[in-house]
Write a protein that holds these residues in place. Sequence first.
Motif, PDB file in Angstrom:
ATOM      1  N   ARG A 174       0.903  -1.131   0.038  1.00  0.00           N
ATOM      2  CA  ARG A 174       0.045  -0.015  -0.051  1.00  0.00           C
ATOM      3  C   ARG A 174       0.899   1.167  -0.002  1.00  0.00           C
ATOM      4  N   PHE A 175       1.785   1.306   0.714  1.00  0.00           N
ATOM      5  CA  PHE A 175       2.767   2.239   0.900  1.00  0.00           C
ATOM      6  C   PHE A 175       3.492   2.608  -0.549  1.00  0.00           C
ATOM      7  N   LYS A 176       3.928   1.483  -1.079  1.00  0.00           N
ATOM      8  CA  LYS A 176       4.582   1.375  -2.298  1.00  0.00           C
ATOM      9  C   LYS A 176       3.675   1.911  -3.261  1.00  0.00           C
ATOM     10  N   ARG A 177       2.415   1.818  -3.351  1.00  0.00           N
ATOM     11  CA  ARG A 177       1.403   2.204  -4.083  1.00  0.00           C
ATOM     12  C   ARG A 177       1.404   3.556  -4.429  1.00  0.00           C
ATOM     13  N   GLY A 178       1.332   4.332  -2.937  1.00  0.00           N
ATOM     14  CA  GLY A 178       1.457   5.639  -2.868  1.00  0.00           C
ATOM     15  C   GLY A 178       2.757   6.311  -3.527  1.00  0.00           C
ATOM     16  N   LEU A 179       3.825   5.728  -3.189  1.00  0.00           N
ATOM     17  CA  LEU A 179       5.008   6.284  -3.675  1.00  0.00           C
ATOM     18  C   LEU A 179       5.205   6.434  -5.220  1.00  0.00           C
ATOM     19  N   ASP A 180       4.691   5.026  -5.675  1.00  0.00           N
ATOM     20  CA  ASP A 180       4.582   4.765  -7.207  1.00  0.00           C
ATOM     21  C   ASP A 180       3.737   5.984  -7.878  1.00  0.00           C
ATOM     22  N   TYR A 181       2.634   6.283  -7.114  1.00  0.00           N
ATOM     23  CA  TYR A 181       1.680   7.540  -7.718  1.00  0.00           C
ATOM     24  C   TYR A 181       2.396   8.800  -8.053  1.00  0.00           C
ATOM     25  N   HIS A 182       3.297   9.184  -6.814  1.00  0.00           N
ATOM     26  CA  HIS A 182       3.995  10.300  -6.795  1.00  0.00           C
ATOM     27  C   HIS A 182       4.960  10.418  -7.834  1.00  0.00           C
ATOM     28  N   MET A 183       5.664   9.370  -8.296  1.00  0.00           N
ATOM     29  CA  MET A 183       6.868   8.996  -9.096  1.00  0.00           C
ATOM     30  C   MET A 183       6.240   9.242 -10.273  1.00  0.00           C
ATOM     31  N   LEU A 184       5.062   8.276 -10.644  1.00  0.00           N
ATOM     32  CA  LEU A 184       4.683   8.607 -12.011  1.00  0.00           C
ATOM     33  C   LEU A 184       3.842   9.985 -12.140  1.00  0.00           C
ATOM     34  N   ASP A 185       3.301  10.678 -11.412  1.00  0.00           N
ATOM     35  CA  ASP A 185       3.005  12.010 -11.631  1.00  0.00           C
ATOM     36  C   ASP A 185       3.971  12.922 -11.933  1.00  0.00           C
ATOM     37  N   ASP A 186       4.910  12.999 -11.409  1.00  0.00           N
ATOM     38  CA  ASP A 186       5.902  13.892 -11.584  1.00  0.00           C
ATOM     39  C   ASP A 186       6.932  13.521 -12.658  1.00  0.00           C
ATOM     40  N   TRP A 187       7.503  12.128 -12.475  1.00  0.00           N
ATOM     41  CA  TRP A 187       8.731  11.388 -13.135  1.00  0.00           C
ATOM     42  C   TRP A 187       8.565  10.572 -14.551  1.00  0.00           C
ATOM     43  N   GLY A 188       6.970  10.284 -14.266  1.00  0.00           N
ATOM     44  CA  GLY A 188       6.658   9.208 -15.472  1.00  0.00           C
ATOM     45  C   GLY A 188       6.928   7.786 -15.366  1.00  0.00           C
ATOM     46  N   GLY A 189       7.641   7.324 -14.155  1.00  0.00           N
ATOM     47  CA  GLY A 189       7.914   6.086 -13.831  1.00  0.00           C
ATOM     48  C   GLY A 189       7.651   5.694 -12.397  1.00  0.00           C
ATOM     49  N   THR A 190       7.674   4.229 -12.301  1.00  0.00           N
ATOM     50  CA  THR A 190       7.716   3.881 -10.757  1.00  0.00           C
ATOM     51  C   THR A 190       8.946   3.974  -9.891  1.00  0.00           C
ATOM     52  N   THR A 191       8.886   3.823  -8.819  1.00  0.00           N
ATOM     53  CA  THR A 191       9.931   3.719  -7.838  1.00  0.00           C
ATOM     54  C   THR A 191      11.056   2.690  -8.379  1.00  0.00           C
ATOM     55  N   GLU A 192      10.463   1.369  -8.862  1.00  0.00           N
ATOM     56  CA  GLU A 192      11.523   0.648  -9.528  1.00  0.00           C
ATOM     57  C   GLU A 192      12.143   1.318 -10.898  1.00  0.00           C
ATOM     58  N   GLN A 193      11.584   2.475 -11.480  1.00  0.00           N
ATOM     59  CA  GLN A 193      12.101   2.792 -12.698  1.00  0.00           C
ATOM     60  C   GLN A 193      12.925   4.119 -12.367  1.00  0.00           C
ATOM     61  N   VAL A 194      12.582   4.872 -11.751  1.00  0.00           N
ATOM     62  CA  VAL A 194      13.293   5.975 -11.414  1.00  0.00           C
ATOM     63  C   VAL A 194      14.621   5.986 -10.658  1.00  0.00           C
ATOM     64  N   SER A 195      15.492   6.924 -10.555  1.00  0.00           N
ATOM     65  CA  SER A 195      16.707   6.639  -9.951  1.00  0.00           C
ATOM     66  C   SER A 195      16.339   7.327  -8.499  1.00  0.00           C
ATOM     67  N   ALA A 196      17.119   6.864  -7.264  1.00  0.00           N
ATOM     68  CA  ALA A 196      17.174   7.351  -6.000  1.00  0.00           C
ATOM     69  C   ALA A 196      17.163   8.808  -5.967  1.00  0.00           C
ATOM     70  N   LEU A 197      18.169   9.409  -6.857  1.00  0.00           N
ATOM     71  CA  LEU A 197      18.248  10.742  -6.852  1.00  0.00           C
ATOM     72  C   LEU A 197      16.817  11.463  -7.111  1.00  0.00           C
ATOM     73  N   ALA A 198      16.333  11.107  -8.394  1.00  0.00           N
ATOM     74  CA  ALA A 198      15.100  11.567  -8.597  1.00  0.00           C
ATOM     75  C   ALA A 198      13.950  11.650  -7.527  1.00  0.00           C
ATOM     76  N   GLY A 199      13.962  10.219  -7.005  1.00  0.00           N
ATOM     77  CA  GLY A 199      12.794  10.183  -6.043  1.00  0.00           C
ATOM     78  C   GLY A 199      13.313  11.003  -4.789  1.00  0.00           C
ATOM     79  N   ILE A 200      14.270  11.073  -4.408  1.00  0.00           N
ATOM     80  CA  ILE A 200      14.531  12.043  -3.146  1.00  0.00           C
ATOM     81  C   ILE A 200      14.307  13.568  -3.447  1.00  0.00           C
ATOM     82  N   HIS A 201      14.874  13.660  -4.788  1.00  0.00           N
ATOM     83  CA  HIS A 201      14.674  15.184  -5.103  1.00  0.00           C
ATOM     84  C   HIS A 201      13.075  15.625  -5.112  1.00  0.00           C
ATOM     85  N   TYR A 202      12.386  14.617  -5.531  1.00  0.00           N
ATOM     86  CA  TYR A 202      10.783  14.992  -5.484  1.00  0.00           C
ATOM     87  C   TYR A 202      10.571  15.555  -4.057  1.00  0.00           C
ATOM     88  N   PHE A 203      11.006  14.799  -3.075  1.00  0.00           N
ATOM     89  CA  PHE A 203      10.320  14.983  -1.865  1.00  0.00           C
ATOM     90  C   PHE A 203      11.029  16.109  -0.844  1.00  0.00           C
TER      91      PHE A 203
END
Length: 506
Positions: free
Chosen positions: A222-251
């Motif tokens: 469930r928590f991953k679903r929320g993280l994936d939603y955020h990543m798709l919304d701004d970066w176009g990919g899931t947590t498995e697809q985007v880099s840690a740098l991009a994910g950390i930068h978002y938040f």
Amino acid sequence: MKRRKFIKLTSLATLPIILQSCDWSEDTNGFPITVHTDIHTGHLIFKSQGFEKGDSISVETAIVGGGIAGLSAAYSLKDRDFMLLELSEKLGGTSSFSALGNTTFAQGAHYDLAYPSNYGDEVLSLLEELKVIEFQPWKDSWSFSDKQYLISNARKNICFEQGRFRGDVLVEGEEKEKFHQILKPFYGQMLMPSTMIDEKHSVLNEVSFFDYLNDRMNISDRFKRGLDYHMLDDWGGTTEQVSALAGIHYFTCRPYNTQVVDLFSPPSGNGYFIDKMRDQLPNDRLLTSHLVKSVEKVADGFLTEVIDIENNLVKTISSKNIIYAGQKHALKYIMPDQYELFQNTEYAPWLVLNFVMKDGIEKKGYWQNEMLTDDETFMGFVDSDMQETNDSDKRVLTAYYCLPSSSRNDLKNVEANREVIVSKTLGYLNEYFEKDLTDLVEHVFIKVMGHAMPIPKPNYLFSDKNENRLYENMTFAGVDNARLPLLFEAMDSGIQAARLLGDMDC
């Protein structure tokens, strides 16, 4: 087919499945649906072989692409000799907008946040020159001059999942607390533009966001679903697809923990910035409906063949310099020797649906309505009820889909499936508002973007192709040149691409 049966049928399929076929039973929604797409313009390359030759134009710099990056480059060269070439009939790219009567609505990127000091001096200078922003010394930050477009904090966003509302996409609890503990050391470190990020963080660019987090905490589905939603919304990919740098930068790139952050959302979305730059540029230097067919390097510069779509002509543009601010996948056909630099860039396709509504939705809205549904490609909707518009009678619900790259070829089926796509989306809106909105819909516009944003995968950032470009007088702009898909990044990339062409005051 009866509407109830039709909607029940569509509820069984996600949008990627719907797009795979043209065989869905037809149904008339009772209102017009207009599809905007450039996906079929490729046939003009072959058709243009029979077109007459048009003018030969000589300029100092040709700019390919009329989105945020291309316009920023043009603005940087506004006192120089340039010509900008844009495929679409309007400027904007993924920041485009449209209108029905005097009701304007975004068909791409649609908001921005207040500008803290670390967002890049050159972009801040450009926006200040355009009178878009003003400095607030008591906050050590910037705010927007057109304050009527600021969204009330109380009505910024809400999340809807399984019939219930909550304040945030990420569910409250121990997981969220642990997650923010992991992020805490990076606040103030994730600068914009991303080229300013300290090299000590480059290791974050080598692993996926999911792998980075999974080594430090337990992540529930469930928590991953929320993280994936955020990543798709701004970066176009899931947590498995985007880099840690991009994910950390978002938040962590925005100062949520230290100040109240203004959210800026005019009805035209980021098209607002397109208009601000366009109004300062000579109109005869901005050529829309011009498809770049080929670019050839010659001894004294470049020869660019361009199809004038409206007049069925092929023009030749001779230039000393080129700024390529278009989507880089097209280089495969336009200038193959340059494509190798970008061949590993992966793009996320998007669909945007604008529902122009008649008066009659009684429920007061939130600006951003996050919706976690059975279709993980559905990114909720923006409600113009929270925006300052010129038309108080029309309410526009703008829904977004972020599709997997594998769906790109299926976008050719959007026109044939427009009725079922609209019905599918309307079903989500009906669920949210707890009423059937069908009779309140006046018109629906669908915007198709096959290459809407580059996905910041591991090893994508910190690889600016201008550092290894083949020709000194050809530079690249755009967020698909190792940038995050953000307004600041696009603007900075255009400024830097112009600057690289010579020692000029940009």
